[in-house]
Design a protein around this motif. Structure first.
Motif, short mmCIF file in Angstrom:
data_model
loop_
_atom_site.label_atom_id
_atom_site.label_comp_id
_atom_site.label_asym_id
_atom_site.label_seq_id
_atom_site.Cartn_x
_atom_site.Cartn_y
_atom_site.Cartn_z
N VAL A 45 0.94 -1.10 -0.31
CA VAL A 45 0.20 -0.25 -0.04
C VAL A 45 0.38 1.36 0.09
CG1 VAL A 45 -2.24 0.82 1.17
CG2 VAL A 45 -1.63 -1.21 1.45
N GLU A 47 0.74 4.16 0.39
CA GLU A 47 0.53 5.10 1.63
C GLU A 47 1.62 4.56 3.16
OE1 GLU A 47 0.94 8.52 1.78
OE2 GLU A 47 0.09 8.99 3.79
N ILE A 48 0.93 3.81 3.21
CA ILE A 48 1.90 2.75 4.22
C ILE A 48 3.01 2.83 4.46
CG2 ILE A 48 2.17 0.72 5.32
CD1 ILE A 48 -1.05 0.32 5.07
N SER A 50 5.04 5.16 2.57
CA SER A 50 5.73 5.61 2.46
C SER A 50 5.79 6.41 3.55
CB SER A 50 4.57 7.42 1.65
OG SER A 50 4.90 6.74 0.25
N ARG A 51 4.89 6.82 4.79
CA ARG A 51 5.07 7.42 6.44
C ARG A 51 5.87 6.30 6.55
NH1 ARG A 51 -1.10 7.43 7.99
NH2 ARG A 51 -1.82 8.66 6.49
N GLY A 88 5.55 8.61 -3.84
CA GLY A 88 4.79 9.29 -2.47
C GLY A 88 6.05 8.88 -1.84
N THR B 70 2.47 13.79 0.15
CA THR B 70 3.43 14.05 0.28
C THR B 70 4.30 14.98 0.19
OG1 THR B 70 2.66 11.70 -1.44
CG2 THR B 70 4.58 13.14 -2.25
N ARG B 73 5.31 15.33 3.86
CA ARG B 73 6.85 13.98 4.25
C ARG B 73 8.12 14.96 3.66
NH1 ARG B 73 3.13 9.61 4.08
NH2 ARG B 73 3.52 9.90 1.42
N TYR B 199 -1.47 13.32 10.75
CA TYR B 199 -1.68 12.91 9.40
C TYR B 199 -3.02 13.47 9.75
CZ TYR B 199 2.45 10.48 7.38
OH TYR B 199 3.94 10.61 6.57
#
Ligand SMILES: [Zn+2]
Lengths: 347, 226
Positions: A45, A47-48, A50-51, A88, B70, B73, B199
């Protein structure tokens, strides 16, 4: 033999990698993976991932420098994946690399991830013969390359026209009720199955496909065929022989991967082929490639498994090669390119 | 000599410098989709414009959002990495708090916050664009101290209070961009928001449910094997 001291950052998918090399010598290779967080979704995933990159970056930098016993100020350059990959995810590594380069006043090199998979073998087996073929197979890519000079002369012979091979493994594993990621679990199940039990299709191998797609791959038809076969058995109330399905599926994937790679070598008169990417660890792919390359006098090169999967050392060693040739560093205003073509080694 | 470098990428790209209680520089690149490209060059140009270099920076302040992920970050990882490489401290603050300071201490009244009224008079909201027809927002007292939030939600469901901030036009107000210089100046007085992005939304991800059948034929009755 020494060479430039380069720190490499990789964040194109779900591994945060920081590696340090001196020329062709590996000094550190720290990888933090977010794979566990993707298991319940059956795939990465973005976004996961990227975090996770953001949280892992500074600790990975600290660990790599400690492991290499190197001070930041000693570094000669900073290398980083500029693409291809998940947008991302890429920008986290890229921004971090820029900040390092700017604060240390050292050159920045934004580099191609796929070429990094090829370059990493320099750490294990030294200079590459020119030209050499490379087969890169992972959850994100399936590419067949012709590699001349690793810093600028790379041609894509073929690639997947739909799913990456590793993606097909993930989907079939889910269909069979096996864990994510699919590569290792299918490889294990296949070990006690019959690869000839079911004749699954080999994508883009029919005469008519070979005209346009001689060195391209396709796995979506195979995935659908496996799915139909399994569902038909279930519908009819019959048991699904998981090991046989896994072995027959794996045979179809590895047969096409290795056949086309060897065909490319013969067609182009290339006597060395390198494999990289996570699927390079697959036992059947290795066995088939070994068998088919040695039958034709082709030398097979494979980096150690820890360097086949995504990591920062692969970007660092590619950076060291680029520095060795005194190519111009990247500007601090470069962006990430999720679709960076393999012909562009340095951004 | 202290020199504070402030970074905020919760909206577009914002950079500021402050030293000895005064703003030295405030700069922006207003392209909201070029964070990774533009942040580091803007930091370099801003320092150069103030005749300073990265080596002169003694403290970092970073806006940790909320904001589109994005871009946000990029600022946060840049601040983390600069702090690490330069060996200086970094402080994360809520990006909306900076707009609140700007509202509570309008230019010409530097340092003199509007008084907070005990009856709640003078309260206001800071709003920024959360895309998808929603806004990030927080509620502030007249003196600029945060009372509640940050939250994310539809602009139509905000409390009936004056609005300010970079997304104020989405809630019927007049937008005011975040000021990097003010962030550098006021950052160390703002509440510590930690060093992870705010977030406010979970990642978009769906756990796979029952797969769609690849068998197009209608189900055959039991015993009718093909
Ligand atoms: Zn890869």
């Amino acid at each position: 033999m020494s060479g430039p001291l380069v720190l490499g950052i990789e964040s194109s998918c779900d591994e945060t990698g920081v590696g340090i090399v001196r020329g062709h010598e590996l000094l550190a290779n720290e990888v933090a993976s977010s794979v566990e967080q993707h298991v319940r979704y059956g795939g990465v995933v973005p976004e996961i991932a990227s975090r996770a990159h953001l949280e892992a970056m500074r600790p990975a930098l600290e660990r790599a420098l400690a492991a290499a016993d190197v001070d930041l100020t000693e570094l000669d350059g900073i290398a980083v994946t500029a693409g291809p990959g998940l947008m991302g995810a890429l920008v986290v590594g890229l921004a971090s690399a820029k900040a390092l380069a700017a604060s240390l006043n050292k050159p920045l090199y934004g580099l191609n991830h796929l070429v990094g998979h090829v370059a990493v073998d320099l750490l294990d087996h030294g200079p590459l013969p020119q030209p050499c073929a490379a087969l890169l197979v992972s959850g994100g890519h399936t590419s067949l390359l012709l590699v001349g000079d690793i810093t600028g002369d790379i041609t894509e012979l073929g690639s997947t026209i739909d799913d990456a091979a590793g993606e097909a493994y993930d989907k079939v594993a889910r269909l069979l009720g096996l864990a994510y990621p699919g590569g290792p679990v299918i490889d294990r199940a296949a070990a006690s199955g019959n690869p000839k039990a079911i004749a699954f299709p080999r994508g883009l191998t029919a005469q008519k496909d070979l005209v346009k797609h001689r060195f391209d791959y396709s796995f979506s038809g195979l995935k659908t065929a496996v799915s139909r076969w399994v569902e038909t058995r279930r519908r009819d109330g019959e048991d699904v022989p998981v090991n046989d399905v896994a072995a027959s599926f794996q045979e179809a994937v590895c047969d096409v991967l290795s056949a086309k790679a060897v065909d490319a070598c013969e067609h182009l008169g290339v006597s060395d082929i390198l494999i990289g990417g996570g699927v390079a660890a697959n036992s059947r792919l290795r066995a088939l490639l070994e068998q088919r390359t040695s039958a034709r006098g082709i030398t097979l090169r494979r980096p150690r498994p820890g360097l086949c999967t995504d990591n920062g050392a692969m970007m660092a060693v590619l950076g060291a090669e680029v520095m060795g040739r005194e190519l111009r560093p990247s500007s601090l205003d470069i962006g990430a390119d999720s679709g960076l073509p393999v012909s562009k080694v340095l951004v | 000599m202290s020199l504070t470098l402030a970074i905020d990428t919760s909206t577009d790209v914002r950079v500021g410098l402050a030293a000895d209680g005064a703003v030295l520089a405030s700069a922006a690149v207003t392209d909201p989709r070029a964070h990774a490209e533009q942040l580091m060059p803007l930091i370099g140009a801003t320092l150069q414009g103030a005749a300073r270099g990265l080596a002169d920076v003694t403290q970092l302040v970073v806006g940790v959002g909320p904001g589109p992920f994005t871009g946000l970050r990029v600022g946060v990882v840049t601040a983390h990495t600069l702090a690490f490489a330069l060996g200086v401290a970094v402080r994360g603050v809520c990006s909306l708090d900076v707009a609140a300071v700007a509202h509570a201490r309008p230019a010409g009244h530097a340092g003199h916050a509007r008084p907070a009224f005990s009856d709640g008079a003078g309260e206001f909201l800071v709003v920024s664009d959360a895309r998808r027809h929603e806004v990030y927002w927080a509620r502030y007292a007249a003196d600029g101290s945060r009372l509640a939030g940050p939250f994310v939600g539809p602009a139509t469901e905000l409390p009936d209070l004056p609005v300010t901030g970079p997304g104020a036009t989405l809630a019927g107000g007049t937008s005011t961009p975040l000021d990097g210089g003010l962030l550098a100046l006021a950052g160390s007085d703002l509440p510590d928001a930690g060093l992870s992005p705010l977030y406010l939304r979970r990642p978009d991800a769906a756990v796979p449910t029952t797969r769609k059948s690849t068998l197009l034929q209608p189900r055959l009755g039991p015993g009718l094997k093909r």
